[in-house]
Write an enzyme that holds these catalytic residues in place. Structure first.
Site, PDB file in Angstrom:
ATOM      1  N   GLN A 240       0.825  -1.203   0.000  1.00 46.84           N
ATOM      2  CA  GLN A 240       0.000   0.000   0.000  1.00 46.84           C
ATOM      3  C   GLN A 240       0.859   1.253   0.000  1.00 46.84           C
ATOM      4  OE1 GLN A 240      -2.291  -0.602   3.519  1.00 46.84           O
ATOM      5  NE2 GLN A 240      -0.505  -1.042   4.757  1.00 46.84           N
ATOM      6  N   HIS A 270     -11.206   4.311  18.065  1.00 47.29           N
ATOM      7  CA  HIS A 270     -10.476   3.219  18.714  1.00 47.29           C
ATOM      8  C   HIS A 270     -11.066   2.842  20.075  1.00 47.29           C
ATOM      9  CE1 HIS A 270      -7.500   4.252  15.540  1.00 47.29           C
ATOM     10  NE2 HIS A 270      -7.450   2.940  15.494  1.00 47.29           N
ATOM     11  N   ASP A 314      -0.303  -7.996  11.074  1.00 45.20           N
ATOM     12  CA  ASP A 314      -0.525  -7.034   9.991  1.00 45.20           C
ATOM     13  C   ASP A 314       0.423  -7.387   8.858  1.00 45.20           C
ATOM     14  OD1 ASP A 314      -1.695  -3.825   9.803  1.00 45.20           O
ATOM     15  OD2 ASP A 314      -0.212  -4.513   8.362  1.00 45.20           O
ATOM     16  N   ALA A 349      -3.140 -12.317   7.316  1.00 44.51           N
ATOM     17  CA  ALA A 349      -4.020 -12.701   8.426  1.00 44.51           C
ATOM     18  C   ALA A 349      -4.761 -14.014   8.145  1.00 44.51           C
ATOM     19  CB  ALA A 349      -5.022 -11.581   8.701  1.00 44.51           C
ATOM     20  N   ASP A 366      -9.383  -5.005  12.505  1.00 42.81           N
ATOM     21  CA  ASP A 366      -9.364  -3.636  11.985  1.00 42.81           C
ATOM     22  C   ASP A 366      -8.765  -3.645  10.581  1.00 42.81           C
ATOM     23  OD1 ASP A 366      -9.656  -0.929  11.926  1.00 42.81           O
ATOM     24  OD2 ASP A 366      -7.965  -0.463  13.219  1.00 42.81           O
TER      25      ASP A 366
END
Lengths: 505, 534
Positions: A240, A270, A314, A349, A366
């Site tokens: 990204q 959050h 992540d 993930a 998230d």
């Protein structure tokens, strides 16, 4: 008379340009510092002080220059252009290393100030035998201050909007050096070895011109128009494009042009994401965070002292590394990703979840919004079934599920998919000004607790009140019943999402 | 390769050699800046081995072995037979395979990044009536036990993921295999009417049996469907349709499923593609298919437990003799370079008829009626796959009115987010009335010729394909699959060739069904065992 007059005028014009450029560099430094470090009053105040002081230092040392005054004058002109012009580029590159950033910032301001400070006494020395002293002083200072006025008007009104911060400093570096080029050619009979001086000037100009031409591409400045904010950091990882912007007291992080958080209101998001799950879970020994490489969710989880371990998965090592090392970003997540309880895994993930054998008591998901078919897999029925094997009994899972207002079909599609897997499922929403109305799905892997149970709380939250039932009511404009379950083979969610957000954009 | 491309034919024992050659190309490309190293991968001596069947110059047998039942051929038919023998309590069999692995047309290759198919690469969802296949899918954990609703419950990760298929038409990718937004009102009406007609054929029954069904043995033959087998698909279509886009679509489907287009396959076969699958497995999945990165090699893996320790690979049968009290198989062991004689009570030949012609004099005359379409597959590793992004990369990517069948994205069923480099497998069938000539062409033209052909077709949609390709592996299937030309399915040849010899030698193969798909091979294997044991 004509020639002498031209000589004098040329040098006075040079003063004018130096003054303009010098102030521009100062303004650039001040602006950059307040973008990157925040607190603009402090930054501008410090920069102006250091700049004026260093001009004084430069003026003082001017008296030690006694030979080749004209040549030195032109050389300094070149140096000011080069140092001042490139300063913004250097500072942008160094921003990642925020520790050395401040040192380099003030060092550059100091060097520029010294060089500009050298110029006026030097010039007065050059002209002292050719012009009456009274005229000299008046003229030099008049041009100096006119230049300063021009710079301070041009900078905010014209230069910043059109050139951006880096373009401005490079552009003025080029003007600065082009004056040196003109001088080195016009005065070639009055200096020794004019060729060397000329080539120095031309090379410097080329460096600045090339930087100017490529600055946009180099640092993604072209994106500023898109964001409408000042971009202070960009990084393209294999997965990204990370962009950090700063406007007034607000920092914003974008991933592939999608807003990830705004420092102004991310606490709302959050807190809403983390605290309901953390308070209703019977156990919170082992917490899993999927996505969330910014460490902000982890920061919230760490507020619970009883947590024994946090595993963050992540995909993007570039992202987690950035939030583990950059001083500003570590300020946002309270250095959470370097906490001893936290293990950061840079893995996919889905693949990780399939292979994992450890069981977790709370899972916080998230992920980026399901804007393409790759991301859509992470919201598929099979993903939640896979994840379920990673849970203890009565574990609580919370998932960010886009906006129930802008994308109700997407929101309720994820909700329905999760309902197919877990015994107890609910949905709730919170208002996050920079996002709009935002939603979450929450599930309990058993019947051993309820959504309204509060096992534990922490002090000092600004948004969540531990009253879950204030958040799980949906008005009818956020409802959508007629949705299908999202599976790998239909990826209906990606279609809903595209349809709903496509309509808005 | 949507809907049925499988040449899931069972392993043609000896003939893989002629049929299959894995060739790797030295790359030559003037336009390329740096010379690239192509992956080199060869299947070994099979080609030579197969040819030796013609001259039978094998060493004299030096060993003997006795086994009650021998299966010759380790393709899906042979493997399915082994499974059925096990289910019936007969584990005293031996399976002989000429290649160094079982799987036949459902084999796969593998590189650093992914597995990829070397032939058949998907299985459409089964018909509810196909209890045998459903049982197999359940034991393979592809199907879960039915839930309360009674619907078939498939494992989500084994059904093709969305987005499923796209077609490149006039410089843009479109979802699906029909460029829907480019259809005129007339085109649309014809497509609608065509699918309506297919729906009619799908549901037609006489005496409780379908006109179109899988396996084909369950079909009831009546005048209507028998007549359809006497003409080509084009002849039938021209009676009522005219839309060029409809013809292009149906031609693609036929080439994809049979290797031959609407000019050559029978109308029965062409309609069978649409009407034999009842789409009643699970309404939610509609056109879903089961697929895996390695294609149907995944299905083959589920047979492994039945043939473990009972398989001899690298073994080619070159003589079959009926003796008093049994059958004598003369077998050459290519690994040890020696021959042996295997004495069997009964033998199941799952070899194709072009092989049987060399083993049984009686089969020479039958073999002439069997035509096999050649195929070419090319697996490319590309650093990136650039196109105009008018529709995202799908599992199946088809180029409208192209000679080839498009390509499969081999990592499509991977669960991870991002795959780089990407691996794609391009399929090419040779649609003409002269399979022999095409087969010769396939083998005679050098690797560079095929490589350039693949590039030229892909270039239409991916202009930079030559620059981004890191390697290309070309796989040639000389006898890719049986061609259901007019009259073949309803004809006598396949019935004659299937005749059991003296209650000792039994025959099974998809070419005896007439359509080369996994399901036919699977049922051929079951049926031949049931027949042998009855």
């Amino acid at each position: 008379m004509g020639k002498k007059f031209r000589f004098e005028l040329l040098l006075l014009f040079a003063v004018f340009v130096i003054a303009t450029c010098g102030l521009i560099y100062e303004l650039v430094a001040g602006t950059l510092a307040s973008y990157l470090l925040g607190d603009s009053v402090k930054q501008f105040s410090f920069i102006i002080g250091v700049y004026l002081f260093s001009m004084g230092v430069g003026s003082y040392f001017a008296k030690f220059i006694q030979k080749n005054l004209l040549k030195t004058f032109v050389e300094i002109e070149i140096l000011v252009g080069l140092v001042g012009g490139l300063s913004s580029v250097v500072l942008y590159f160094l921003f990642e290393n925020a520790a050395s950033f401040q040192f380099v910032l003030y060092f550059l301001v100091f060097v520029t100030g010294c060089l500009v400070g050298l110029e006026i006494p030097l010039l007065m020395n050059i002209l002292k035998d050719r012009v009456a002293f009274r005229d000299l002083v008046s003229n030099v200072f008049a041009f100096d201050y006119i230049g300063a006025l021009l710079a301070s008007i041009l900078f905010p009104l014209f230069l910043m909007p059109h050139f951006g911060i880096m373009g401005t400093s490079l552009f003025f570096g080029m003007i600065n050096v082009s004056i040196a080029i003109v001088l080195s050619f016009v005065l070639q009979n009055e200096v020794k070895r004019p060729r060397i001086l000329q080539s120095k000037a031309l090379i410097s100009f080329t460096i600045l011109a090339v930087s100017f031409l490529f600055s946009d591409r180099l640092l993604g400045l072209s994106e500023e128009k898109f964001y409408g904010e000042n971009i202070i950091y960009t990084q393209a990882t294999p997965y990204q494009r990370i962009v950090l912007t700063h406007q007034k007291s607000d920092y914003r992080l974008y991933l592939n042009n999608n807003l990830q958080f705004s420092s102004q209101d991310e606490y709302r998001y959050h807190e809403a994401l983390v605290h309901p799950a953390m308070s209703m879970a019977p156990k919170i020994d082992h917490v899993l965070v999927l996505g969330g490489g910014d460490g902000l969710a982890v920061r919230e989880v760490l507020k619970y002292r009883d947590v024994k371990s946090i595993t963050l998965v992540d995909l993007d090592a570039g992202m987690t590394k950035l939030f583990q090392t950059n001083a500003i970003l570590k300020g946002f997540n309270k250095n959470s990703l370097n906490h001893p309880k936290v293990t950061v895994l840079n893995q996919d993930a889905y693949i990780w979840s399939k292979a994992n054998t450890k069981r977790f008591d709370v899972v916080i998901i998230d992920f980026p919004d399901p804007s393409n078919y790759s991301l859509g897999k992470l919201y598929a029925l099979n993903f939640y079934q896979t994840l379920q094997k990673n849970l203890t009994e009565n574990a609580v899972v919370v998932v960010q599920t886009t906006s129930p207002y802008f994308a109700p079909k997407s929101f309720w599609c994820i909700q329905k998919t999760i309902q197919h897997v877990f015994p107890q499922v609910d949905a709730y929403h919170a208002y996050v000004p920079s996002f709009g109305e935002w939603g979450f799905s929450i599930a309990i892997n058993g019947f051993g607790t309820t959504f309204n149970t509060v096992y534990r709380t922490v002090q000092g939250l600004r948004f969540y009140t531990y009253q879950f039932d204030t958040m799980n009511q949906f008005p009818s404009d956020m409802m959508q019943k007629d949705v299908e379950i999202n599976r790998l083979d239909n990826q209906i969610l990606v279609r809903y999402f595209d349809e709903e957000w496509g309509r808005i954009q | 390769m949507k809907s049925g491309a499988e040449f899931n034919k069972s392993r043609r024992n000896f003939f893989k050699s002629i049929a299959t050659a894995l060739v790797v190309l030295p790359m030559l490309q003037a336009c390329k800046q740096k010379a690239k190293q192509w992956v080199v991968k060869l299947t070994g001596t099979r080609h030579v081995l197969g040819h030796r069947l013609w001259s039978k110059d094998f060493p004299a047998p030096t060993a003997h072995l006795s086994v009650p039942i021998v299966i010759v051929g380790g393709g899906v038919t042979g493997l399915s037979a082994a499974r059925q023998l096990h289910r019936k309590g007969h584990d005293d069999f031996l399976l002989l395979e000429m290649e160094d692995h079982v799987g036949g047309n459902a084999s796969n290759g593998e590189n650093t990044y992914t597995k990829y198919p070397l032939g058949a690469h998907y299985l459409p969802l089964p018909n509810r009536e196909d209890h045998e296949l459903i049982a197999f899918l359940k034991e393979s954990k592809i199907l879960k036990e039915e839930d309360q609703t009674g619907l078939l419950n498939f494992d989500e990760t084994q059904i093709v993921f969305a987005p499923n298929e796209r077609i490149y038409y006039r410089n843009a990718w479109h979802e699906g295999l029909i460029p829907k937004s480019e259809l005129s009102a007339n085109d649309e009406a014809q497509f609608a009417a065509f699918f309506q007609q297919m729906e009619y054929y799908r549901s037609q029954k006489t005496a409780g049996k379908y006109w179109f069904d899988i396996p084909l043995k369950n079909v009831i033959w009546v005048n209507e469907n028998r007549a359809l087998d006497q003409m080509t698909m084009r002849e039938w279509m021209e009676k009522q349709w005219s839309s060029s886009k409809l013809f292009a679509y149906v031609d693609y489907c036929c080439r994809d499923d049979f290797g031959l287009g609407i000019d050559y396959v029978s109308a029965y076969a062409g309609i069978h593609y649409f009407a034999a699958r009842k789409k009643n497995a699970q309404p939610e999945y509609e056109d879903g298919v089961l697929t895996w990165p390695e294609g149907n090699a995944r299905l083959v893996r589920h047979f492994h437990s039945y043939v473990k320790d009972k398989t001899k690979v690298n073994h080619i049968v070159y003589e079959v003799k009926i003796k008093v009290g049994g059958v004598e198989l003369w077998v050459f062991d290519a690994q040890k370079n020696q021959s042996l004689i295997i004495h069997a009570q009964k033998v199941i030949m799952t070899t194709p008829q072009f092989v049987n012609a060399y083993l049984f004099d009686s089969h020479k005359k039958y073999a002439r009626s069997f035509h096999y379409a050649p195929w070419l597959l090319a697996t490319l590793v590309v650093s990136e796959l650039k196109d105009n992004e008018t529709y995202p990369l799908c599992w199946d990517n088809v180029l409208y009115e192209s000679d080839g069948l498009g390509y499969i994205y081999d990592q499509h069923q991977h669960l991870n987010q991002v795959s780089t480099p990407k691996v794609i497998t391009y399929y090419h069938s040779f649609s003409s009335d002269n399979c022999k000539r095409d087969r010769r062409l396939l083998y005679q033209k050098p690797a560079e010729y095929w490589q350039q052909k693949v590039f030229n077709e892909l270039k239409k949609a991916h202009p930079t394909i030559e620059q981004v390709t890191e390697s290309m592996t070309i796989h040639r299937l000389g006898h890719g699959m049986i061609s259901p030309k007019p009259g073949f399915i309803t004809g006598q040849a396949r019935r004659n060739a299937a005749q059991t010899m003296e209650n000792r030698i039994y025959f099974a193969h998809t070419d005896l069904s007439g359509i080369s798909i996994f399901e036919e091979a699977f049922h051929q294997g079951i049926d031949v065992v049931n027949q042998l044991l009855s």
